[in-house]
Design an enzyme around this catalytic site. Structure first.
Site, PDB file in Angstrom:
ATOM      1  CG  LEU B  14      45.322  24.822  29.048  1.00 17.79           C
ATOM      2  CD1 LEU B  14      44.696  26.116  28.560  1.00 17.79           C
ATOM      3  CD2 LEU B  14      46.787  24.747  28.629  1.00 17.79           C
ATOM      4  N   GLY B  15      44.424  23.263  33.312  1.00 15.66           N
ATOM      5  CA  GLY B  15      44.346  23.448  34.759  1.00 15.66           C
ATOM      6  C   GLY B  15      42.979  23.090  35.267  1.00 15.66           C
ATOM      7  CD  GLU B  16      40.197  19.155  38.098  1.00 17.56           C
ATOM      8  OE1 GLU B  16      41.141  18.475  37.650  1.00 17.56           O
ATOM      9  OE2 GLU B  16      39.137  18.684  38.511  1.00 17.56           O
ATOM     10  CE1 TYR B  19      33.847  28.596  37.473  1.00 16.42           C
ATOM     11  CE2 TYR B  19      34.812  29.204  39.576  1.00 16.42           C
ATOM     12  CZ  TYR B  19      34.535  29.498  38.251  1.00 16.42           C
ATOM     13  OH  TYR B  19      34.940  30.684  37.721  1.00 16.42           O
ATOM     14  CB  VAL B  21      38.337  20.859  33.886  1.00 15.57           C
ATOM     15  CG1 VAL B  21      39.687  20.327  33.427  1.00 15.57           C
ATOM     16  CG2 VAL B  21      37.859  20.098  35.113  1.00 15.57           C
ATOM     17  CG  ASP B 129      39.941  37.335  43.505  1.00 14.73           C
ATOM     18  OD1 ASP B 129      40.786  37.745  44.339  1.00 14.73           O
ATOM     19  OD2 ASP B 129      39.887  36.148  43.139  1.00 14.73           O
TER      20      ASP B 129
END
EC number: 2.7.11.23
Lengths: 284, 316
Positions: B14-16, B19, B21, B129
């Site tokens: 799905l994404g990387e 730190y 994946v 955040d």
């Protein structure tokens, strides 16, 4: 201390019965025996002595890194958890101690570079720690894995302060914990990590036990009037413990384990443990 | 505690991130998850502190408005976090101009986010955040606070904290001025900026650089003074920034703020203004925000999660 102890992973996964602890340890011994591990038959001597030795290593490195007491306490609990699931015989305790502190520093937001912490450990124990910091990285991974990835820990120090405050409120002067007793209770808590107590009891019970041990050992002895004073202090303390509805049998269990730690400490020899550990490191 | 590796089947990437994946995964019962595999880089640098923070906090927090960590396991020397699978995030929703927001929708998103944040704060955790892309949205419409890579335990008064937290546009003024001592109120400021963005459909204070962020904040909300924010002039970067920023802006009167947010009610504006107070101690806590007239008195009631606007591609 984050989150809520009563819903914590510590309470759910890392507070076990003493039967469960022995089961874990027997399973580890069995595994070493079946896999014919070269160190399987090494005699570690008094297990408490080995724990005192490991505690000493951790405190030494912790002070060298100027770690706050809270970081030390977190690392101590990691160490206790790790060796509840693994045996000293199959590890390099110097590397594990370093990894415990390395991880505790991160958790308590005092991050150290892995290479610098490895260098500090090597400065203390040049023959026992490799200069290859990836080994500490690997130990960190095994540590997290053995702990089931539960990283936040709850400590008894805050409870100790709270109890002392509430006591002076209730007894208005009759039962004030003296500075001497407080600092004694504090060091009893530091020593409690050498025992299995942090794996068996909630932090507030251990805090109460430490308070009890402190009042007991700091009581003035000698003249008849001294004995009477300390007797009434102990009675007040017992009374207060009963009033706060704490689990008295758990507290007395803790007190006994702490006292037997100090008893065992009298026959402790650093060099003996060091020899045993060196033998383990050299064969594995 | 730790599950076995073969319980989950990774389906697609799905994404990387830096730190980790993230993969879409399923279990034997065909439940969908997001599995976050933490990169260890052959142990050379130890485990990334953001990964450690995420793991440590998600293990302890359970709340309907915080992303759920269902399971953890290790395989091939990798740590894996089995997380709730979420279909979208608030940033996508805000940017999808085909969606129309009702007042009640904004109230619902704010309510869910503040509830999740309240749970963090009462557990002594600062998120540090918060931004629309970290407010994920489940298939049932619920908001889930995610990404605890910068989170930390609320500090003791004497502890030093790093001011370089929170994505720039959502960064509270005390952080911009280099404060080493701050509290959960930095998260309240970020929620205030998100609240404004939900109403405007565009970021409220989108600074182009850290310096520009300070300048823009002052232009939008006025230049802070000792009078409105006691102690501001002793913050580390104050003197330096004040010599660089020569223009002084007055604090905009309520009438001007209400012109910026035409559709907002008085209760909404009062809450917004309080969350974007310069003085951190004057900002509401999550509790007082949740108990403000905006949520407890004023109509309309918040939209039910399942009835909130969704992008057309939204599927579970």
């Amino acid at each position: 201390m984050a989150a809520n102890y009563w819903e914590s992973t510590q309470r759910k996964h890392w507070q076990v019965s003493s039967e469960c602890l022995s089961q874990w340890r027997n399973a580890t011994e069995e595994r070493l025996r079946l896999s014919k591990h070269p160190n399987a038959n090494i005699d570690l001597g008094d297990p408490t002595h080995i724990r005192i030795f490991l505690h000493g290593l951790l405190v030494k490195l912790g002070h060298r890194l100027s770690c706050r007491q809270q970081i030390l306490a977190t690392a101590e609990l990691y160490l206790a958890r790790f060796y509840a699931k693994a045996s000293v015989k199959e590890t390099n305790p110097y590397a594990i101690v370093t990894a415990c502190l390395y991880l505790a520093c991160k958790i308590e937001e005092y991050p150290q570079h892995i290479r610098s912490i490895t260098a500090e450990a090597r400065a203390l124990w040049p023959d026992c720690v490799s200069s290859d910091s990836t080994i500490i990285g690997q130990c960190e991974f095994y540590l997290i894995e053995e702990m089931g990835m539960c990283l936040i820990v709850h400590q008894p120090y805050r409870s100790l302060k709270q109890f002392s405050r509430s006591m002076s409120d209730i007894y208005q002067g009759q039962l004030i914990i003296l500075p001497d007793e407080m600092s004694c209770a504090w060091s009893v808590l530091n020593d409690s990590y050498i025992t299995d107590l942090p794996l068996l009891y909630p932090p507030h019970i251990i805090a109460l036990a430490a308070l009890f041990v402190a009042v007991l050992t700091k009581a003035p002895r000698g003249s008849v009037s001294d004995t009477a004073v300390s007797g009434s202090r102990m009675a007040n303390l017992a009374d207060w413990l009963a009033q706060c509805g704490a689990d008295l049998s758990a507290i007395s269990n803790c007190v006994q384990q702490l006292l037997s730690l100090y008893h065992s400490w009298e026959s402790y020899r650093d060099s003996t443990c060091q020899q045993i550990i060196s033998k383990i490191i050299n064969t594995s | 505690m730790a599950a076995s590796a073969n319980k989950y089947k990774l389906i697609k990437k799905l994404g990387e991130g830096t730190y980790a994946v993230v993969y879409k995964a399923t279990d034997a019962q065909n439940n969908t998850y997001a599995v976050k595999r933490i990169k260890l880089g052959e142990f050379k640098d130890g485990i990334d502190i953001s990964a450690i923070r995420e793991l440590k906090f998600l293990q302890e927090i359970r709340h309907v408005n915080v992303i759920a960590l269902y399971d953890v396991y290790s395989d091939q020397e990798t740590l894996n976090l089995v997380l709730e699978f979420l279909v979208s995030d608030l940033e996508h929703i805000i940017q999808d101009k085909s969606l129309i927001f009702q007042t009640a929708d904004i109230k619902a998103w704010m309510l869910m986010s503040l509830r999740g944040l309240h749970h963090c704060h009462r557990s002594y955790i600062m998120h540090r955040d918060l931004k629309p892309s970290n407010l994920l949205i489940a298939a049932d419409g619920n908001i889930k606070i995610a990404d605890f890579g910068l989170a930390r335990v609320a500090a003791y008064p004497q502890e030093y904290l790093t001011p370089t937290v929170v994505t720039r546009w959502y960064r509270a003024p005390e952080l911009l001025l280099g404060s080493r001592h701050y509290t959960e109120s930095v998260d309240i400021w970020a929620m205030g900026a998100i609240f404004a963005e939900l109403m405007l459909r565009t970021p409220y204070i989108p600074g182009a650089s850290d310096f520009d962020q300070v300048e823009l904040t002052f232009r939008v909300l006025g230049t802070p003074t000792e009078e409105i924010w006691p102690g501001v002039s002793s913050l580390p970067l104050y003197d330096d920034l004040m010599t660089k920023i020569t223009q002084r802006h007055p604090v905009p009167p309520p009438s001007e703020i209400s012109l910026r947010f035409m559709a907002a009610s008085t209760a909404a504006l009062n809450l917004l203004n309080s969350m974007l107070e310069y003085d951190p101690s004057k900002r509401p806590t999550t509790e007082s925000a949740l108990l403000s007239p905006y949520f407890v008195e004023e109509l309309p009631r918040p939209t039910k999660p399942q009835n909130l606007p969704k992008p057309p591609s939204f599927s579970s």
